[in-house]
Scaffold this motif. Structure first.
Motif, PDB file in Angstrom:
ATOM      1  N   PRO A   1       3.000   7.775  -8.689  1.00 12.87           N
ATOM      2  CA  PRO A   1       1.927   8.503  -9.363  1.00 12.87           C
ATOM      3  C   PRO A   1       1.128   7.638 -10.343  1.00 12.87           C
ATOM      4  O   PRO A   1      -0.085   7.831 -10.489  1.00 12.87           O
ATOM      5  CB  PRO A   1       2.676   9.627 -10.089  1.00 12.87           C
ATOM      6  CG  PRO A   1       3.866   9.889  -9.225  1.00 12.87           C
ATOM      7  CD  PRO A   1       4.278   8.528  -8.735  1.00 12.87           C
TER       8      PRO A   1
ATOM      9  N   GLY B   1       0.302   4.687  -9.931  1.00 14.45           N
ATOM     10  CA  GLY B   1      -0.631   3.892  -9.141  1.00 14.45           C
ATOM     11  C   GLY B   1      -0.561   2.396  -9.357  1.00 14.45           C
ATOM     12  O   GLY B   1      -1.492   1.670  -9.016  1.00 14.45           O
ATOM     13  N   ARG B   2       0.540   1.902  -9.922  1.00 14.37           N
ATOM     14  CA  ARG B   2       0.668   0.462 -10.133  1.00 14.37           C
ATOM     15  C   ARG B   2       2.138   0.058 -10.136  1.00 14.37           C
ATOM     16  O   ARG B   2       3.033   0.894 -10.319  1.00 14.37           O
ATOM     17  CB  ARG B   2       0.037   0.057 -11.467  1.00 14.37           C
ATOM     18  CG  ARG B   2       0.747   0.615 -12.703  1.00 14.37           C
ATOM     19  CD  ARG B   2       0.126   0.082 -13.989  1.00 14.37           C
ATOM     20  NE  ARG B   2       0.753   0.633 -15.187  1.00 14.37           N
ATOM     21  CZ  ARG B   2       1.846   0.126 -15.763  1.00 14.37           C
ATOM     22  NH1 ARG B   2       2.449  -0.932 -15.245  1.00 14.37           N
ATOM     23  NH2 ARG B   2       2.334   0.688 -16.865  1.00 14.37           N
TER      24      ARG B   2
ATOM     25  N   ARG C   1       0.837  -1.207   0.000  1.00 14.11           N
ATOM     26  CA  ARG C   1       0.000   0.000   0.000  1.00 14.11           C
ATOM     27  C   ARG C   1       0.868   1.253   0.000  1.00 14.11           C
ATOM     28  O   ARG C   1       0.613   2.198  -0.749  1.00 14.11           O
ATOM     29  CB  ARG C   1      -0.934  -0.001   1.208  1.00 14.11           C
ATOM     30  CG  ARG C   1      -1.767   1.293   1.344  1.00 14.11           C
ATOM     31  CD  ARG C   1      -2.659   1.238   2.576  1.00 14.11           C
ATOM     32  NE  ARG C   1      -1.917   0.937   3.780  1.00 14.11           N
ATOM     33  CZ  ARG C   1      -1.160   1.829   4.447  1.00 14.11           C
ATOM     34  NH1 ARG C   1      -1.027   3.066   3.986  1.00 14.11           N
ATOM     35  NH2 ARG C   1      -0.517   1.473   5.542  1.00 14.11           N
TER      36      ARG C   1
ATOM     37  N   ARG D   1       8.040  12.480  -7.585  1.00 16.83           N
ATOM     38  CA  ARG D   1       7.033  12.732  -6.558  1.00 16.83           C
ATOM     39  C   ARG D   1       7.540  13.710  -5.528  1.00 16.83           C
ATOM     40  O   ARG D   1       8.638  13.558  -5.014  1.00 16.83           O
ATOM     41  CB  ARG D   1       6.643  11.417  -5.870  1.00 16.83           C
ATOM     42  CG  ARG D   1       5.466  11.497  -4.893  1.00 16.83           C
ATOM     43  CD  ARG D   1       4.176  11.887  -5.608  1.00 16.83           C
ATOM     44  NE  ARG D   1       3.045  11.888  -4.706  1.00 16.83           N
ATOM     45  CZ  ARG D   1       2.101  10.946  -4.640  1.00 16.83           C
ATOM     46  NH1 ARG D   1       2.164   9.910  -5.459  1.00 16.83           N
ATOM     47  NH2 ARG D   1       1.113  11.028  -3.810  1.00 16.83           N
TER      48      ARG D   1
ATOM     49  N   LEU E   1       2.483   1.788  -3.495  1.00 13.24           N
ATOM     50  CA  LEU E   1       1.527   2.231  -4.504  1.00 13.24           C
ATOM     51  C   LEU E   1       1.077   3.669  -4.271  1.00 13.24           C
ATOM     52  O   LEU E   1       0.832   4.411  -5.231  1.00 13.24           O
ATOM     53  CB  LEU E   1       0.318   1.294  -4.532  1.00 13.24           C
ATOM     54  CG  LEU E   1       0.587  -0.109  -5.079  1.00 13.24           C
ATOM     55  CD1 LEU E   1      -0.654  -0.974  -4.983  1.00 13.24           C
ATOM     56  CD2 LEU E   1       1.081  -0.049  -6.525  1.00 13.24           C
ATOM     57  N   GLU E   2       0.986   4.069  -3.007  1.00 16.48           N
ATOM     58  CA  GLU E   2       0.602   5.448  -2.698  1.00 16.48           C
ATOM     59  C   GLU E   2       1.658   6.441  -3.157  1.00 16.48           C
ATOM     60  O   GLU E   2       1.340   7.597  -3.451  1.00 16.48           O
ATOM     61  CB  GLU E   2       0.360   5.603  -1.194  1.00 16.48           C
ATOM     62  CG  GLU E   2      -0.930   4.950  -0.703  1.00 16.48           C
ATOM     63  CD  GLU E   2      -1.085   5.014   0.806  1.00 16.48           C
ATOM     64  OE1 GLU E   2      -2.184   4.718   1.302  1.00 16.48           O
ATOM     65  OE2 GLU E   2      -0.092   5.355   1.503  1.00 16.48           O
TER      66      GLU E   2
ATOM     67  N   TRP F   1       7.911   7.810  -9.656  1.00 17.78           N
ATOM     68  CA  TRP F   1       8.389   7.760  -8.259  1.00 17.78           C
ATOM     69  C   TRP F   1       9.369   8.881  -7.943  1.00 17.78           C
ATOM     70  O   TRP F   1       9.215   9.589  -6.949  1.00 17.78           O
ATOM     71  CB  TRP F   1       9.036   6.406  -7.974  1.00 17.78           C
ATOM     72  CG  TRP F   1       9.639   6.244  -6.612  1.00 17.78           C
ATOM     73  CD1 TRP F   1      10.839   6.739  -6.179  1.00 17.78           C
ATOM     74  CD2 TRP F   1       9.073   5.557  -5.490  1.00 17.78           C
ATOM     75  NE1 TRP F   1      11.076   6.390  -4.866  1.00 17.78           N
ATOM     76  CE2 TRP F   1       9.995   5.660  -4.429  1.00 17.78           C
ATOM     77  CE3 TRP F   1       7.878   4.862  -5.298  1.00 17.78           C
ATOM     78  CZ2 TRP F   1       9.758   5.089  -3.180  1.00 17.78           C
ATOM     79  CZ3 TRP F   1       7.669   4.275  -4.046  1.00 17.78           C
ATOM     80  CH2 TRP F   1       8.584   4.395  -3.001  1.00 17.78           C
TER      81      TRP F   1
END
Length: 256
Positions: free
Chosen positions: A217, A219-220, A210, A256, A213-214, A253
């Motif tokens: 950006p 999301g996978r 979790r 971010r 994945l958070e 990543w």
């Protein structure tokens, strides 16, 4: 990635021999497949797990080779095998790697040295063997190293891995500086979190999965095929004016 028949000529690898280390599965297998689809003859390397399945799935002139890169003599053994079979290596993809997870204060010197040998020293050794042969033939060449997000970040409980991947990024730049005048481009890809056997434990950990994945950006988790386009670009004529770069393929990543 476009189908082989629609690839622009600058992305074609016809007549090229590509050695991809650690290509029994995962990222290495995906890269080997992509380069073969672009016309390259691929030499697939494995060690504890042979790359036979990868070579057979690719077909054509693809062949598998076995060598222990954790040994200082392994890289020379591997290069000699491939050279004996194909007579040359035009493209080298240094993908093989290992990791040891432990607290820094408990990491043994043996574990440290093994990780550095596989992840960094063998990369230099293979690059040196390939470059010497390219220079002797006055032939253009491509060297692609697989770095990591830990080329930029320190990580936790992986001091040897972080040190080795930081070294890969710097080695990439150093070799690029020296070999650019000889028409050998040296670049690296820094993959983000990819769904491979090496990350199964992280994917299975509900909390860490979790958290990861958070932070991404996209999301996978990345899939091995997500690396194919970048690898093809950096091993083809399309990147002839690109050298000494470390390209992140991470779903956003690092931004971010």
């Amino acid at each position: 990635m476009p189908s082989p028949s629609t690839l622009p000529q600058s992305f074609r690898l016809d007549g090229k021999v590509a050695l991809i280390t650690g290509s029994a599965s995962g990222l290495g297998a995906a890269i080997a497949t992509a380069l073969a689809q672009a016309g390259a003859t691929v030499a697939c390397h494995g060690n504890r797990r042979p790359a036979t399945e990868t070579a057979e799935a690719i077909g054509g002139q693809a062949a598998d080779f076995r060598a222990d890169l954790s040994s200082t003599t392994g890289p020379e053994d591997l290069f000699a095998q491939v050279h004996a079979k194909f007579g040359k290596v035009d493209i080298l993809v240094n993908n093989a790697g290992t990791i040891h997870r432990d607290a820094a204060e408990d990491t043994t010197l043996e574990s440290w040295q093994q990780v550095l040998q596989v992840n960094l020293t063998s990369v230099f050794q293979l690059s040196q063997f390939v470059a010497k042969d390219l220079i002797a033939r006055s032939a253009p060449g491509k060297i692609l190293n697989i770095a990591s997000l830990l080329s930029f970040q320190g990580g936790i409980r992986v001091p040897a891995y972080a040190a080795s991947k930081g070294g890969v990024a710097q080695l990439t730049k150093a070799l690029a500086n020296e070999w650019a005048p000889k028409n050998i481009q040296v670049n690296a890809i820094a993959p983000g979190y990819f769904a491979t056997t090496n990350t199964e434990a992280l994917q299975a950990d509900e909390t860490r999965n979790r958290q990861i994945l958070e932070r991404i950006p996209a999301g996978r988790w990345g899939q091995p095929e997500d690396l194919a386009g970048a690898a093809l670009f950096l091993t083809s004529r399309a990147s002839d004016y690109v050298t000494g770069t470390v390209l992140t393929v991470d779903g956003g990543w690092m931004g971010r």
